[in-house]
Write an enzyme that holds these catalytic residues in place. Structure first.
Site, PDB file in Angstrom:
ATOM      1  N   ASN A  45       0.849  -1.191   0.000  1.00 50.83           N
ATOM      2  CA  ASN A  45       0.000   0.000   0.000  1.00 50.83           C
ATOM      3  C   ASN A  45       0.888   1.245   0.000  1.00 50.83           C
ATOM      4  O   ASN A  45       1.921   1.284   0.665  1.00 50.83           O
ATOM      5  CB  ASN A  45      -0.989   0.005   1.168  1.00 50.83           C
ATOM      6  N   GLU A  47       0.440   5.303   0.503  1.00 52.32           N
ATOM      7  CA  GLU A  47      -0.459   6.389   0.898  1.00 52.32           C
ATOM      8  C   GLU A  47       0.043   7.731   0.391  1.00 52.32           C
ATOM      9  O   GLU A  47       1.182   7.868  -0.055  1.00 52.32           O
ATOM     10  CB  GLU A  47      -0.583   6.418   2.432  1.00 52.32           C
ATOM     11  N   CYS A  56      -3.970   0.724  -2.798  1.00 53.09           N
ATOM     12  CA  CYS A  56      -3.859  -0.507  -2.019  1.00 53.09           C
ATOM     13  C   CYS A  56      -2.749  -1.406  -2.577  1.00 53.09           C
ATOM     14  O   CYS A  56      -2.393  -1.321  -3.754  1.00 53.09           O
ATOM     15  CB  CYS A  56      -5.165  -1.274  -2.062  1.00 53.09           C
ATOM     16  N   GLU A  58      -2.946  -4.574  -3.237  1.00 53.96           N
ATOM     17  CA  GLU A  58      -3.443  -5.485  -4.273  1.00 53.96           C
ATOM     18  C   GLU A  58      -3.410  -4.827  -5.648  1.00 53.96           C
ATOM     19  O   GLU A  58      -2.948  -5.410  -6.625  1.00 53.96           O
ATOM     20  CB  GLU A  58      -4.887  -5.921  -3.967  1.00 53.96           C
ATOM     21  N   CYS A  89     -10.531  -4.343  -0.486  1.00 43.28           N
ATOM     22  CA  CYS A  89     -11.603  -3.349  -0.583  1.00 43.28           C
ATOM     23  C   CYS A  89     -12.362  -3.554  -1.903  1.00 43.28           C
ATOM     24  O   CYS A  89     -11.949  -4.319  -2.781  1.00 43.28           O
ATOM     25  CB  CYS A  89     -11.032  -1.933  -0.502  1.00 43.28           C
ATOM     26  N   CYS A  92     -10.360  -2.881  -5.214  1.00 44.29           N
ATOM     27  CA  CYS A  92      -9.424  -3.961  -5.552  1.00 44.29           C
ATOM     28  C   CYS A  92     -10.169  -5.179  -6.084  1.00 44.29           C
ATOM     29  O   CYS A  92      -9.706  -5.841  -7.011  1.00 44.29           O
ATOM     30  CB  CYS A  92      -8.579  -4.335  -4.343  1.00 44.29           C
TER      31      CYS A  92
HETATM   32 ZN    ZN Z   1      -8.073  -2.082  -2.064  1.00 48.55          ZN
END
Ligand code: ZN
Length: 135
Positions: A45, A47, A56, A58, A89, A92
């Site tokens: 991930n 940010e 993310c 993934e 999420c 993803c």
């Molecule tokens: Zn995600």
């Protein structure tokens, strides 16, 4: 996929977790994808101070694979601290379905959480390309 393939992918995701850039949430997630030609791509991930720009683990791994010419993604492993931070999420899940609805998804928590699924089972009513032609 063999158990050795699964273990290798989970291990790659676990290592990728160490590269997470998460100064705002402190949440560290790693992911790894296995492609049909046997290659593994990893992601973590990433940010941003403008939170909506964050990505993310993934999607980072999938985008790396696709942008480097990967053909078909067979499996994805994601490793986080616990179940709460390990289940993908919605964004993803949609990206996983785009590249292979039957993609095997292995979710592992450092706390021992473990669950397996497919992209389709995680997002059964995914938005699909044919829906774009229904103008
Ligand atoms: Zn995600």
């Amino acid at each position: 996929m063999t158990e050795a393939d699964n273990a290798r992918l989970v291990d790659a995701a676990r290592k990728a977790r160490g590269h997470a850039y998460s100064p705002y949430s402190g949440v560290k997630i790693g992911a790894a994808v296995l492609t049909a030609d046997g290659r593994v791509y990893t992601g973590a991930n990433v940010e941003n101070v403008s939170y909506g720009l964050s990505c993310c683990a993934e999607r980072t791994a999938i985008f790396k694979a696709v942008s480097e010419g990967a053909d078909r993604i067979l499996a994805l492993a994601v490793v986080g601290k616990s179940e709460q931070f390990t289940r993908p999420c919605g964004a993803c899940r949609q990206v996983m379905v785009e590249f292979n609805p039957e993609m095997a998804v292995m979710m592992r928590g450092v706390d021992g959480f473990s669950a397996d699924a497919t992209a389709r089972s995680l997002l059964p009513a995914a938005f699909k390309p044919p829906e774009l032609s229904k103008k």
